[in-house]
Design an enzyme around this catalytic site. Structure first.
Site: not given
Ligand code: PDD
Length: 284
Positions: A33, A147
């Protein structure tokens, strides 16, 4: 108000947006995702999220259901169809539906879903107070750089935070902080250096983290990319998290102890401000 959700080529009212019970995302968490922030109806840091999406697809040998231009067009259309001003776009790609088998189906037809969530992101009351986090062991799988939708442990960590009356959890492995339940974790030490864990398979390669490091360089904030301990975090003058929808958000309590003077730190707030200004200029 019912949203319009995209499922495999169709824009549908959310009650009609359905995926098969045989979908491998449902049965095996065989899905990846992305979350892209939206402000003023425009996408923040889109290129970074699109690049990471491709990386996640490749890491799991998932076929890309759309080319780059079509993917961007879809992001724009889901915003337009929902009249989304501020919030996020959630996109998920699974390996599609197949009879339950641990082996991948030989010719998968991926499931592609996009939906929007309206929420204020520019004005966040937590910026004024900072958030509180609790430390929990990191019990996730070892490929956190991909992710995937395997988010049960981050959910459990978040619930442990809620149980303790805190906002979020910071996960710890081998005596070092990995990241927050859904954000990257950073500290500012007493000499004003930004300390952040380097990229590896142990953490998600946050797109906001990357942009915040660029902003920090522009502001002349020295950066040290290395893992830090919970003790260092407790002794830091500032702490913060980064993610697509929280931008840079101060952390003011760790396991009930104040970080610095217990108030959002000036460097964190300057990074947040500079990040917002830079990203609004390049929003697409
Ligand atoms: N989460 N680390 C984890 C475990 C995350 O799930 C996320 C983002 C990040 C930050 O990544 P980015 O800056 O690319 O959003 C770091 C998203 C926002 C979510 O699961 O809703």
């Amino acid at each position: 108000m019912s949203r319009i959700v995209y499922v495999n080529g169709a824009f549908l009212p959310e009650a009609e947006a359905k995926v098969s019970v045989f979908d491998r995302g449902f049965l095996f968490a065989d899905a990846i995702y992305e979350v892209v922030g939206v402000v003023g109806g425009k996408l923040l840091d889109y290129a970074g999220h699109a690049a990471r999406l491709r990386r996640s697809l490749e890491a799991l040998s998932l076929p890309a259901p759309l080319d780059d231009a079509a993917l961007l067009a879809l992001h724009r259309e889901i915003v337009a169809r929902n009249g989304l001003d501020e919030g996020l776009i959630y996109l998920q790609i699974s390996r599609g539906s197949a009879d339950r088998d641990f082996a991948y189906p030989p010719a998968p037809i991926p499931t592609l879903v996009l939906f929007t969530q309206a929420k204020p992101v520019l004005v966040n009351p937590k910026v004024e107070t900072g958030i509180s986090v609790v430390l929990v062991p990191d019990l996730r799988w070892a490929r956190r750089d991909i992710k995937t939708v395997q988010l049960l442990y981050p959910s459990m960590a978040k619930m442990e935070a809620v149980r303790q009356g805190a906002d979020d959890a910071w996960m710890v492995e081998d005596g070092l902080v990995t990241e927050a339940s859904s954000a990257n974790a950073h500290i500012i030490d007493a000499s004003g250096r930004l300390i952040t864990r380097p990229l590896s398979e142990a953490i998600l390669h946050g797109i906001t983290r990357l942009s915040i490091l660029e902003v920090a360089r522009d502001l002349g904030v020295p950066i040290e990319e290395r893992a830090f301990t919970p003790e260092e975090a407790l002794a830091a003058s500032e702490a913060f998290i980064t993610s697509a929808t929280s931008f840079a958000l101060p952390v003011t309590r760790i396991d009930g102890q104040a970080v610095g003077d217990g108030r959002p730190g000036p460097i964190t707030l300057a990074l947040r401000q500079a990040y917002i200004e830079a990203k609004l200029k390049t929003a697409t």
